[in-house]
Design a protein around this motif. Structure first.
Motif, PDB file in Angstrom:
ATOM      1  N   GLU A   9       0.824  -1.210   0.000  1.00 39.12           N
ATOM      2  CA  GLU A   9       0.000   0.000   0.000  1.00 39.12           C
ATOM      3  C   GLU A   9       0.859   1.261   0.000  1.00 39.12           C
ATOM      4  O   GLU A   9       0.393   2.325  -0.371  1.00 39.12           O
ATOM      5  CB  GLU A   9      -0.973   0.000   1.194  1.00 39.12           C
ATOM      6  N   ARG A  10       2.126   1.140   0.364  1.00 36.93           N
ATOM      7  CA  ARG A  10       3.041   2.284   0.359  1.00 36.93           C
ATOM      8  C   ARG A  10       3.714   2.483  -1.000  1.00 36.93           C
ATOM      9  O   ARG A  10       4.398   3.470  -1.206  1.00 36.93           O
ATOM     10  CB  ARG A  10       4.123   2.100   1.425  1.00 36.93           C
ATOM     11  N   PHE A  11       3.557   1.527  -1.903  1.00 41.77           N
ATOM     12  CA  PHE A  11       4.195   1.629  -3.210  1.00 41.77           C
ATOM     13  C   PHE A  11       3.510   2.699  -4.057  1.00 41.77           C
ATOM     14  O   PHE A  11       2.289   2.761  -4.115  1.00 41.77           O
ATOM     15  CB  PHE A  11       4.108   0.290  -3.948  1.00 41.77           C
ATOM     16  N   THR A  12       4.325   3.501  -4.732  1.00 42.42           N
ATOM     17  CA  THR A  12       3.792   4.454  -5.697  1.00 42.42           C
ATOM     18  C   THR A  12       3.336   3.684  -6.930  1.00 42.42           C
ATOM     19  O   THR A  12       3.642   2.490  -7.087  1.00 42.42           O
ATOM     20  CB  THR A  12       4.862   5.476  -6.126  1.00 42.42           C
ATOM     21  N   LYS A  22      12.243 -10.966  -2.792  1.00 40.05           N
ATOM     22  CA  LYS A  22      11.519 -10.530  -1.593  1.00 40.05           C
ATOM     23  C   LYS A  22      12.406  -9.606  -0.754  1.00 40.05           C
ATOM     24  O   LYS A  22      11.944  -8.608  -0.218  1.00 40.05           O
ATOM     25  CB  LYS A  22      11.086 -11.730  -0.758  1.00 40.05           C
ATOM     26  N   GLY A  23      13.678  -9.959  -0.680  1.00 39.61           N
ATOM     27  CA  GLY A  23      14.630  -9.123   0.068  1.00 39.61           C
ATOM     28  C   GLY A  23      14.754  -7.736  -0.535  1.00 39.61           C
ATOM     29  O   GLY A  23      14.890  -6.743   0.194  1.00 39.61           O
ATOM     30  N   VAL A  24      14.716  -7.647  -1.867  1.00 40.18           N
ATOM     31  CA  VAL A  24      14.770  -6.338  -2.531  1.00 40.18           C
ATOM     32  C   VAL A  24      13.549  -5.506  -2.146  1.00 40.18           C
ATOM     33  O   VAL A  24      13.667  -4.318  -1.831  1.00 40.18           O
ATOM     34  CB  VAL A  24      14.862  -6.498  -4.067  1.00 40.18           C
ATOM     35  N   LEU A  25      12.376  -6.137  -2.157  1.00 38.80           N
ATOM     36  CA  LEU A  25      11.159  -5.415  -1.791  1.00 38.80           C
ATOM     37  C   LEU A  25      11.231  -4.911  -0.347  1.00 38.80           C
ATOM     38  O   LEU A  25      10.876  -3.763  -0.060  1.00 38.80           O
ATOM     39  CB  LEU A  25       9.928  -6.296  -2.008  1.00 38.80           C
ATOM     40  N   GLU A  26      11.720  -5.760   0.554  1.00 36.96           N
ATOM     41  CA  GLU A  26      11.863  -5.356   1.951  1.00 36.96           C
ATOM     42  C   GLU A  26      12.898  -4.244   2.100  1.00 36.96           C
ATOM     43  O   GLU A  26      12.694  -3.284   2.847  1.00 36.96           O
ATOM     44  CB  GLU A  26      12.246  -6.560   2.804  1.00 36.96           C
ATOM     45  N   SER A  27      14.001  -4.352   1.378  1.00 35.92           N
ATOM     46  CA  SER A  27      15.052  -3.328   1.444  1.00 35.92           C
ATOM     47  C   SER A  27      14.574  -1.996   0.882  1.00 35.92           C
ATOM     48  O   SER A  27      15.033  -0.935   1.308  1.00 35.92           O
ATOM     49  CB  SER A  27      16.294  -3.784   0.687  1.00 35.92           C
ATOM     50  N   SER A  28      13.653  -2.046  -0.076  1.00 32.57           N
ATOM     51  CA  SER A  28      13.132  -0.789  -0.625  1.00 32.57           C
ATOM     52  C   SER A  28      12.357  -0.017   0.433  1.00 32.57           C
ATOM     53  O   SER A  28      12.423   1.216   0.477  1.00 32.57           O
ATOM     54  CB  SER A  28      12.264  -1.049  -1.864  1.00 32.57           C
ATOM     55  N   LEU A  29      11.653  -0.727   1.302  1.00 33.19           N
ATOM     56  CA  LEU A  29      10.955  -0.075   2.417  1.00 33.19           C
ATOM     57  C   LEU A  29      11.971   0.578   3.350  1.00 33.19           C
ATOM     58  O   LEU A  29      11.815   1.735   3.737  1.00 33.19           O
ATOM     59  CB  LEU A  29      10.098  -1.086   3.184  1.00 33.19           C
ATOM     60  N   ARG A  30      13.026  -0.142   3.672  1.00 34.55           N
ATOM     61  CA  ARG A  30      14.069   0.428   4.549  1.00 34.55           C
ATOM     62  C   ARG A  30      14.733   1.646   3.900  1.00 34.55           C
ATOM     63  O   ARG A  30      15.035   2.621   4.570  1.00 34.55           O
ATOM     64  CB  ARG A  30      15.100  -0.641   4.897  1.00 34.55           C
ATOM     65  N   ALA A  31      14.946   1.595   2.594  1.00 33.40           N
ATOM     66  CA  ALA A  31      15.554   2.738   1.894  1.00 33.40           C
ATOM     67  C   ALA A  31      14.643   3.956   1.960  1.00 33.40           C
ATOM     68  O   ALA A  31      15.109   5.079   2.200  1.00 33.40           O
ATOM     69  CB  ALA A  31      15.845   2.374   0.434  1.00 33.40           C
ATOM     70  N   ALA A  32      13.352   3.738   1.765  1.00 32.90           N
ATOM     71  CA  ALA A  32      12.403   4.860   1.837  1.00 32.90           C
ATOM     72  C   ALA A  32      12.392   5.457   3.244  1.00 32.90           C
ATOM     73  O   ALA A  32      12.455   6.683   3.411  1.00 32.90           O
ATOM     74  CB  ALA A  32      11.004   4.393   1.437  1.00 32.90           C
ATOM     75  N   ALA A  50      14.733   5.297   5.532  1.00 37.50           N
ATOM     76  CA  ALA A  50      16.033   5.910   5.833  1.00 37.50           C
ATOM     77  C   ALA A  50      16.133   7.325   5.278  1.00 37.50           C
ATOM     78  O   ALA A  50      16.845   8.164   5.830  1.00 37.50           O
ATOM     79  CB  ALA A  50      17.163   5.049   5.274  1.00 37.50           C
ATOM     80  N   HIS A  51      15.417   7.599   4.189  1.00 37.09           N
ATOM     81  CA  HIS A  51      15.473   8.926   3.580  1.00 37.09           C
ATOM     82  C   HIS A  51      14.263   9.773   3.932  1.00 37.09           C
ATOM     83  O   HIS A  51      14.071  10.847   3.368  1.00 37.09           O
ATOM     84  CB  HIS A  51      15.629   8.793   2.053  1.00 37.09           C
ATOM     85  N   GLY A  52      13.451   9.283   4.866  1.00 35.56           N
ATOM     86  CA  GLY A  52      12.296  10.051   5.316  1.00 35.56           C
ATOM     87  C   GLY A  52      11.173  10.139   4.301  1.00 35.56           C
ATOM     88  O   GLY A  52      10.328  11.038   4.388  1.00 35.56           O
ATOM     89  N   ASP A  53      11.145   9.217   3.355  1.00 34.83           N
ATOM     90  CA  ASP A  53      10.091   9.212   2.336  1.00 34.83           C
ATOM     91  C   ASP A  53       8.911   8.389   2.836  1.00 34.83           C
ATOM     92  O   ASP A  53       9.086   7.312   3.404  1.00 34.83           O
ATOM     93  CB  ASP A  53      10.625   8.636   1.016  1.00 34.83           C
ATOM     94  N   ARG A  54       7.702   8.903   2.629  1.00 32.55           N
ATOM     95  CA  ARG A  54       6.504   8.222   3.115  1.00 32.55           C
ATOM     96  C   ARG A  54       6.044   7.097   2.206  1.00 32.55           C
ATOM     97  O   ARG A  54       5.338   6.201   2.639  1.00 32.55           O
ATOM     98  CB  ARG A  54       5.370   9.230   3.268  1.00 32.55           C
ATOM     99  N   SER A  55       6.402   7.151   0.949  1.00 35.55           N
ATOM    100  CA  SER A  55       5.998   6.096   0.022  1.00 35.55           C
ATOM    101  C   SER A  55       7.243   5.455  -0.584  1.00 35.55           C
ATOM    102  O   SER A  55       8.341   5.998  -0.520  1.00 35.55           O
ATOM    103  CB  SER A  55       5.093   6.659  -1.079  1.00 35.55           C
ATOM    104  N   ILE A  56       7.030   4.284  -1.150  1.00 37.78           N
ATOM    105  CA  ILE A  56       8.120   3.520  -1.762  1.00 37.78           C
ATOM    106  C   ILE A  56       7.986   3.673  -3.272  1.00 37.78           C
ATOM    107  O   ILE A  56       6.985   3.260  -3.861  1.00 37.78           O
ATOM    108  CB  ILE A  56       8.039   2.033  -1.378  1.00 37.78           C
TER     109      ILE A  56
END
Length: 185
Positions: free
Chosen positions: A3-6, A124-134, A136-142
């Motif tokens: 639900e956080r994905f653009t 799956k790890g890439v998808l999870e890491s994308s959440l952490r990247a968002a 880490a940069h204070g972004d509300r969506s992925i």
């Protein structure tokens, strides 16, 4: 998390599924995600790739060829193949012999004939890491830029291929977020 994905990030996931289906791959892997990020247009991820020169047709083709070569090596990275060569093991010779006996692509995994394709552990790890990247940069969506950051940061085929074409985490962060912290990385 989805639900956080653009829209751009959702399109990348759908594109990865489409790439896996076209290949009749048994699962969706990080290479499929990378190809789908490369396909994106008008997104932050595509802007980054353009700024780093990785979206040119020749580069995209080279990235695709590197992914195909890795799949033929049963997912071994070029670094893995070189390490084995240091031990006297010629991965290309092994691949050639297996393909001579069992057909081209025999080491790339079984073929899936139908049904829903699962995501491989690495994807799956890439998808999870994308959440952490968002986060880490204070972004509300992925966005697809976070997927690109995740692909570049996780050890494996995708990060090796991206780095070989100048797409590294510091370079991506520099384009996305400016000099500051990213330049020091």
């Amino acid at each position: 998390m989805f639900e956080r994905f653009t829209k751009g990030a959702r399109d990348v996931v759908k594109g990865a599924v489409a790439h896996a289906e076209r290949e009749r791959a048994p699962y969706i892997d990080e290479g499929h995600l990378l190809l789908a990020v490369l396909d994106a247009r008008g997104t932050r991820g595509s802007f980054v790739l353009g700024a780093l020169g990785a979206d040119a047709e020749g580069k995209r083709a080279a990235i695709g060829e590197a992914l195909v070569a890795a799949r033929r090596r049963a997912g071994l990275s070029q670094a893995d193949a070189e390490a084995l060569a240091g031990l006297g093991i010629d991965v290309d010779e092994i691949v050639a012999r297996v393909e001579q006996t069992h057909g081209v692509g025999a080491l790339s995994g079984g073929r899936r004939l139908g049904g829903r394709r699962p995501f491989a552990k690495e994807a799956k790890g890439v998808l999870e890491s994308s959440l952490r990247a968002a986060l880490a940069h204070g972004d509300r969506s992925i966005g697809d830029e976070h997927l690109l950051l995740a692909l570049a940061s996780r050890p494996g085929i995708a990060s090796e291929v991206l780095a070989g074409h100048g797409v590294t985490v510091p370079a991506v962060e520099r384009v996305l977020y400016g000099g500051g912290e990213a330049a020091a990385s």
